[in-house]
Design a protein around this motif. Structure first.
Motif, mmCIF file in Angstrom:
data_model
loop_
_atom_site.group_PDB
_atom_site.id
_atom_site.type_symbol
_atom_site.label_atom_id
_atom_site.label_comp_id
_atom_site.label_asym_id
_atom_site.label_seq_id
_atom_site.Cartn_x
_atom_site.Cartn_y
_atom_site.Cartn_z
ATOM 1 N N ARG A 1 0.828 -1.209 0.000
ATOM 2 C CA ARG A 1 0.000 0.000 0.000
ATOM 3 C C ARG A 1 0.859 1.254 0.000
ATOM 4 N N THR B 1 -1.563 4.659 -1.427
ATOM 5 C CA THR B 1 -2.991 4.734 -1.154
ATOM 6 C C THR B 1 -3.218 5.318 0.230
ATOM 7 N N TYR C 1 -6.730 -5.816 -1.056
ATOM 8 C CA TYR C 1 -5.833 -6.337 -0.034
ATOM 9 C C TYR C 1 -6.595 -6.713 1.236
#
Length: 159
Positions: free
Chosen positions: A130, A135, A143
Motif C-alpha cells: 500500500r 494509497t 488487499y
C-alpha cells in the motif's frame, strides 16, 4: 504416550535478480508452491549434509503453508534437527533456476505462535504494498479481502 516436539519456521522467499546484487524482482518467472520448496530444501540438505542429514530431517520436514502472493511459508521440522533444516534453508540460493533469498522471519516451538507471526507478517507486507501504491490509510482495496482470506487459511492450520 510420547509427544513429538517440532519447530516451526516462518520463511519469506525474496526473489533476486540474477544480474544485480540483491535487487528484488517484482514478479518471478517461476510460481512457487509447497512441493517445489520441499524439493529445493531436499536438494539443499542432500548437497550440504549428505544422506545422513537428509535421513535425519526427512521424516519430519513438511511445508504446512505457503502463500504465493506474499512468498511466505510455514515449515515444520523436528526439534532435534531444526538446525540442519535452518542451515539448508540459509544455504538455498535458487529454486528451479530462479535466485531466491530465504529470510527466516520467525522460529517458533508451537504452531500457534507461527500462525500469529505469519498473520502479522502478512499485514506488514500488505502495508508495504500500500505504501508503494501511495494509497490513503482508510482506502478499501482487494488487499483487505486477501488479508481476511489468508488469516482464515493460517488459523485453520492444524499440528
Amino acid at each position: 504416550m510420547v509427544r513429538f516436539k517440532n519447530r516451526w519456521l516462518l520463511v519469506e522467499f525474496i526473489p533476486v535478480d540474477s544480474n544485480a546484487k540483491f535487487k528484488p524482482l517484482n514478479k518471478p518467472a517461476v510460481a512457487l508452491d509447497g512441493k517445489i520448496i520441499w524439493n529445493a530444501l531436499r536438494q539443499s540438505v542432500l548437497s550440504n549434509f549428505g544422506d545422513v542429514g537428509w535421513g535425519a530431517v526427512a521424516p519430519s520436514l513438511t511445508i504446512k503453508y505457503f502463500s504465493p502472493q506474499t512468498s511466505v511459508g510455514i515449515i515444520r521440522v523436528s526439534r532435534e534437527h531444526h538446525k540442519v533444516a535452518w542451515a539448508a534453508l540459509t544455504m538455498l540460493t535458487s529454486i528451479d533456476g530462479v535466485r531466491y533469498l530465504p529470510n527466516l522471519v520467525h522460529l517458533s516451538g508451537t504452531i500457534k505462535h507461527a500462525q500469529l507471526s505469519a498473520i502479522e507478517h502478512n499485514r506488514v507486507v500488505i502495508a508495504r504494498y500500500r505504501a508503494l501504491a501511495k494509497t490513503p490509510a482508510g482506502y478499501q482495496d482487494s488487499y483487505e479481502a486477501f488479508l481476511e482470506k489468508t488469516t482464515l487459511e493460517i488459523e485453520a492450520l492444524q499440528d
